[in-house]
Design a protein around this motif. Sequence first.
Motif, PDB file in Angstrom:
ATOM      1  N   UNK A   1       0.686  -1.174   0.038  1.00 41.10           N
ATOM      2  CA  UNK A   1       0.246   0.064   0.387  1.00 41.10           C
ATOM      3  C   UNK A   1       1.048   1.533   0.417  1.00 41.10           C
ATOM      4  N   UNK A   2       0.814   1.899   0.973  1.00 43.59           N
ATOM      5  CA  UNK A   2       1.123   3.151   1.015  1.00 43.59           C
ATOM      6  C   UNK A   2       2.718   3.409   1.906  1.00 43.59           C
TER       7      UNK A   2
ATOM      8  N   UNK B   1       3.866   9.435  -3.440  1.00 48.22           N
ATOM      9  CA  UNK B   1       4.919   8.760  -4.389  1.00 48.22           C
ATOM     10  C   UNK B   1       3.441   9.579  -6.024  1.00 48.22           C
ATOM     11  N   UNK B   2       4.090  10.309  -7.108  1.00 47.32           N
ATOM     12  CA  UNK B   2       2.991  10.248  -8.154  1.00 47.32           C
ATOM     13  C   UNK B   2       2.971   8.320  -8.524  1.00 47.32           C
ATOM     14  N   UNK B   3       1.571   8.652  -9.854  1.00 49.83           N
ATOM     15  CA  UNK B   3       1.458   7.078 -10.453  1.00 49.83           C
ATOM     16  C   UNK B   3       2.262   6.403 -11.309  1.00 49.83           C
ATOM     17  N   UNK B   4       2.839   7.097 -12.126  1.00 48.54           N
ATOM     18  CA  UNK B   4       4.168   7.034 -12.325  1.00 48.54           C
ATOM     19  C   UNK B   4       5.088   8.110 -12.461  1.00 48.54           C
TER      20      UNK B   4
ATOM     21  N   UNK C   1       8.886  13.656  -7.257  1.00 43.60           N
ATOM     22  CA  UNK C   1       9.775  12.514  -6.116  1.00 43.60           C
ATOM     23  C   UNK C   1       8.851  11.485  -5.648  1.00 43.60           C
ATOM     24  N   UNK C   2       9.630  10.811  -5.348  1.00 42.68           N
ATOM     25  CA  UNK C   2       8.023  10.060  -4.098  1.00 42.68           C
ATOM     26  C   UNK C   2       8.623  10.700  -2.815  1.00 42.68           C
ATOM     27  N   UNK C   3       8.317  10.594  -1.794  1.00 42.18           N
ATOM     28  CA  UNK C   3       8.473  10.982  -0.154  1.00 42.18           C
ATOM     29  C   UNK C   3       8.129  10.371   0.665  1.00 42.18           C
ATOM     30  N   UNK C   4       8.570  10.363   1.743  1.00 45.19           N
ATOM     31  CA  UNK C   4       8.546   9.484   2.820  1.00 45.19           C
ATOM     32  C   UNK C   4       8.265   9.648   3.653  1.00 45.19           C
ATOM     33  N   UNK C   5       7.677   9.461   4.547  1.00 48.89           N
ATOM     34  CA  UNK C   5       7.885  10.159   6.003  1.00 48.89           C
ATOM     35  C   UNK C   5       7.430   9.522   7.573  1.00 48.89           C
ATOM     36  N   UNK C   6       8.393   9.513   8.395  1.00 48.65           N
ATOM     37  CA  UNK C   6       8.400   8.448   9.387  1.00 48.65           C
ATOM     38  C   UNK C   6       6.704   8.582  10.214  1.00 48.65           C
ATOM     39  N   UNK C   7       5.834   7.510  10.162  1.00 46.79           N
ATOM     40  CA  UNK C   7       4.756   7.883  11.143  1.00 46.79           C
ATOM     41  C   UNK C   7       5.254   6.881  12.687  1.00 46.79           C
TER      42      UNK C   7
ATOM     43  N   UNK D   1      17.228  -2.545  -0.848  1.00 45.66           N
ATOM     44  CA  UNK D   1      18.276  -1.474  -0.110  1.00 45.66           C
ATOM     45  C   UNK D   1      19.753  -1.571   0.273  1.00 45.66           C
ATOM     46  N   UNK D   2      20.859  -1.247   1.035  1.00 41.75           N
ATOM     47  CA  UNK D   2      21.960  -1.326   1.345  1.00 41.75           C
ATOM     48  C   UNK D   2      21.208  -1.129   2.876  1.00 41.75           C
ATOM     49  N   UNK D   3      22.424  -1.282   3.830  1.00 44.06           N
ATOM     50  CA  UNK D   3      22.397  -1.194   5.252  1.00 44.06           C
ATOM     51  C   UNK D   3      22.111   0.357   6.091  1.00 44.06           C
ATOM     52  N   UNK D   4      22.117   0.926   5.285  1.00 41.00           N
ATOM     53  CA  UNK D   4      22.091   2.172   5.222  1.00 41.00           C
ATOM     54  C   UNK D   4      21.069   3.355   4.949  1.00 41.00           C
ATOM     55  N   UNK D   5      20.313   2.299   3.318  1.00 39.79           N
ATOM     56  CA  UNK D   5      19.985   3.678   2.059  1.00 39.79           C
ATOM     57  C   UNK D   5      18.677   2.609   2.144  1.00 39.79           C
ATOM     58  N   UNK D   6      18.061   3.703   1.054  1.00 41.37           N
ATOM     59  CA  UNK D   6      16.696   3.276   0.620  1.00 41.37           C
ATOM     60  C   UNK D   6      16.331   4.009  -0.706  1.00 41.37           C
ATOM     61  N   UNK D   7      16.227   2.844  -1.553  1.00 41.96           N
ATOM     62  CA  UNK D   7      16.227   3.180  -2.438  1.00 41.96           C
ATOM     63  C   UNK D   7      14.175   3.316  -3.189  1.00 41.96           C
ATOM     64  N   UNK D   8      13.863   3.971  -3.984  1.00 45.41           N
ATOM     65  CA  UNK D   8      11.888   3.527  -4.419  1.00 45.41           C
ATOM     66  C   UNK D   8      12.742   3.774  -6.058  1.00 45.41           C
ATOM     67  N   UNK D   9      12.320   1.887  -6.633  1.00 47.98           N
ATOM     68  CA  UNK D   9      12.442   2.189  -7.943  1.00 47.98           C
ATOM     69  C   UNK D   9      11.314   2.453  -8.544  1.00 47.98           C
TER      70      UNK D   9
END
Lengths: 184, 916
Positions: B24-25, B43-46, B51-57, B321-329
């Motif tokens: 989901x989100x 994040x947008x549909x395509x 850019x996608x944004x994330x917030x810690x909830x 993800x790497x041990x320190x970083x997460x990427x969205x593809x």
Amino acid sequence: MNQYVNKKFSNQYKATIGADFLTKEVMVDDRLVTMQIWDTAGQERFQSLGVAFYRGADCCVLVYDVNNAKSFETLDSWRDEFLIQASPRDPENFPFVVLGNKIDLEESKRMVSQKRAMTWCQSKGNIPYFETSAKEAINVEQAFQTIAKNALAQETEMEIYNDFPDPIQLGSADNKTDFGNCAC
Amino acid sequence: MHEAFQVTSVLEKLNKVESICAYGDKLLVGTSTGQLLVYRVTEPLVAGDEKPKVELVDTRDRFSPSRRPIEQIDFIKEMSCLVSLSDGYVSLHDHTTFELITKLSKSTKGLNLSGVNLFAVQTSFEMTKPGDGSEGIPIVITRLALAVKRRLVIYTWKDTEFEEPRDFGVPDRVKAMTWVGGSKLCVGFASEYALMDVETGAFTDLFAPTGPPDASKLSNLYNSALGSKVSKPLVTKIPNNEMLLGKDNVSIFLGLDGSPTRRVGIEWSGVPEEMGFSYPFVIAILPKHVEVRNIETQALVQQIPLNQAKYLNDGRLLYIASPTQVWRLMPFSFNKQIDDLVARKEYAEAISLLEQLEPILLEKKEERMQQIRDLLAHHLFHEGQFEASLNLFTDLGTNPAEVLTLYPEDISAGLRLDKKELKAKLQMEAAPKEGAQNEESGSSNEDTQSQASTSTSDQLEGAKLEQAVSALIRFLTEQRQKNSKILYRNHLSPASPRSPLETSINEAELRQYQEMARLIDTALLKCYMMTNDALVGPLLRVQNNCDVNLVETLLLEKHKYRELVDLYQGKGLHEKSLELLHRLSEEPANRLQGVIPTILYLQKLGAEHFDLILKYSKWVLEQDPDEGMQIFLDESPEVESFDRMAVCSHLEAIKIDLAIIYLEHIIHEWDEDNEEAHNKLILLYLRALQQEDSAVAQETRDRLLRFLSESTFYRPQLILNRIPSEGFFEERAILLSRLGEHEQALKIYVYKLHNYSLAEDYCNRLYQEDPDEGRRNYLTLLRVYLRGMPDGQSLIQPALELLGRHGSQIDAAAVLKELPKDTKLNQVFPFLEKYIREANKTSAMDLVVKNLLRAEQMQVQEQLIYYRSRAVRITEDRMCPQCHKRIGNSVFAVFPNGMVVHYSCKEKIEKAHHTY
């Protein structure tokens, strides 16, 4: 065709639909070769098979009915039509073999004389001519031996061109006849 | 290569990421300290500018109570719960509150579930097995597989209802596993892969994830003993019931039955550490970077340098993800991806991508596909891959006119569509394509295409041109066949009502097809001219649609007269070809020199072109009458069907001899029995005789005489009137005899010809045909003799000789009456002797016959008596063999063998036994 490969003959007329196909192994000059013989439909000229099919042919056998003048007269156009479909590199020397079939019927029914057929064959670059009877297995073996030989010669020639040939193809002008193509 | 994914770093500077999961989100990150970080993603549909944004909830510090690393985490949507692995135990948590639901510590059978090293979940729809009278109904099945040491424990929820877990022993520790469909689980061990069906428990060994496929376990041990790096097993499920199994740096395609489905696997640039599928690509984390591949073409689509990437959440929400970083593809829109590929001229790749996409994901997929394949075909052509290019054009059903524009003027001149027309057509094709973007690409294609076509057609020369042309020949022959099939079908039944199944085409379309046929055939001819001119003839001889004017010019230019004749003949322009043949006959050193070609041509024309035959046979006959006659004498039905009298008068006008030869041929060889022809021949003989000198004349005369006596079809009366009054006595005599005027005929023999033997022969002939008639004529001849010559000379001598020879056939009484009174007895002695002898002979003969007949009569009588003397006995008991009743007093019949039946039964029994 059936007579040659299966040593069988059926008097029943069965029109070739699309194409019939048989293989036979023959010895030609001490070499064992597998011959693929295709019998194409005579009723609808060259409609049933794709162009690609004619391309690989090593030899074309034209069959007519000696008791049917029309079938002889159409040989010309069958030959031309084949050449167009197959577009061989050297059309003038492409191996054809002509078979005058159904010589088992009585002489009075015969409409095309041997002389007339031979003259035609000669005018088309000395095409080998055989008078055959599929029904009584007259000359069938000899005819196919020549076919195989000429096809093989063609193949060797083609190898020089580095092409990829395979089937021997049996075009039949034997339309509108009593037992038509299956009599080959 | 193109950009399939937009890569955005969404989280950085994290502390020891151990696992990630997205649904989901939400994005969940598990750390090595048992902490769970929960992010919300917008994040947008395509992929695009946004850019996608994330917030810690949420942060759950003690998600794993033991603060051990969260090694694996997954989400089961259907059960609304999270599955996680930490400290060797699998736990289920609520997905909103993240509260623990249960910890799977012990299976119901008491198996200790500590030390789990891996789990795999899958939810699928399955049909229940149809029971009695009830059909199968779909249910949701969720399966959770746990790998515990050398065991596999399977938890199953059917429609969220928990079922008893099952467990299986496995040969080794499970290093990787993935559900690949239904109840099938693909398991990777250190040394091999296996396929397992958890419903049936069936276990299939596959192959080792490292080393040669059939390497024994020993060699594996050997490898590990040497300390060489053994790649870890990787199992990835991909669509269409296939899975990918890693084997060193190659991924092998297998079907769900464990058999390989493709010949070659994907070869990665390194040994993949993690792999996943995100429609329609497969993504692998390699030691140095991440690679994206097209699973059909296996082409490298994108290479992303991501530092220390280690974890992957595959599917639609692709995170790495790497041990320190997460990427969205994030995937770019497919439209954009395809445009991108097209712009890079990677048409094959674009086509493969299109093929894999569901039509729903892309508007006008089919059109797009056509367009790109068309571009690919053009591209291939410009690359010199003519065969491939034209095969593609064939598949696409591209208009041959369009294909021809790729070729130089020599071939396409006069056949290309008008440039404007072509452009209009292309625009029309491009118009319905969606979006300004496509319009743009369409028009740019067109530009490049036309540019390219002008540039390459100039470049095409020599061997390359030849290749291109022979590919074109193949293309055109195929087109020709297709087209002619359509034309043939419509030509066959224009009047007859077509069945609704048959695709009927209207007149305009038919014209279009005809135009197409013209184009194809003419182009084909030009190709032949260029590469294989021996085929020009055959093409022109069979039914074709070549453009007469174009081809005519072309053939004239190249002096291909033979083919030109074929063209005219095929098109029914016989006058033109005959003119040409006439002209060429006088030109030395060409293959059509002389009269023979014209003769052969005329022989084939047939009766409907009779006028032409007459017109053009004239010069031939004048030049070479012997050969020329073959025009009319050939043994073919065409020639035999000519109007013979017309031929005759035509020949007569040229030379009488020819007409005679012709008539003789048709009468003697073809058994012509037309009266007119026979009359004509006789008259021609007569005319010839009046003209000819004596040497030849005698021969003609013989022929005339023979013909007069042999033919039975002419009209003697007519000929008699036309015969010159002087001479021709013999002919006249034959004619008179035909008319039955025997006396007249005999008079001619005797008085005019003084040929008594002829006269006598004449009578002999008649006598042989009909003795009575013969007898009368002997007498007539006698009378003619006895009357004497008109000048009074006596003919008594031949008369007496006649009597001497044929005395027996002449009535003596009549003779004696006729003979002059002064005839001496000894002059008539031979006659009388012969006559009397003959009479005696007859009477003796008759006597013999009479006695013989009498003897015969006696014999017959005797026989009769014998038969009459036979008797049968009819007693009280005698039964009729037919009706099995007593004969009694009834009328009966007796057969020669003595059988007695009722008379009324006789016929029946005769029918029954044909022998009687």
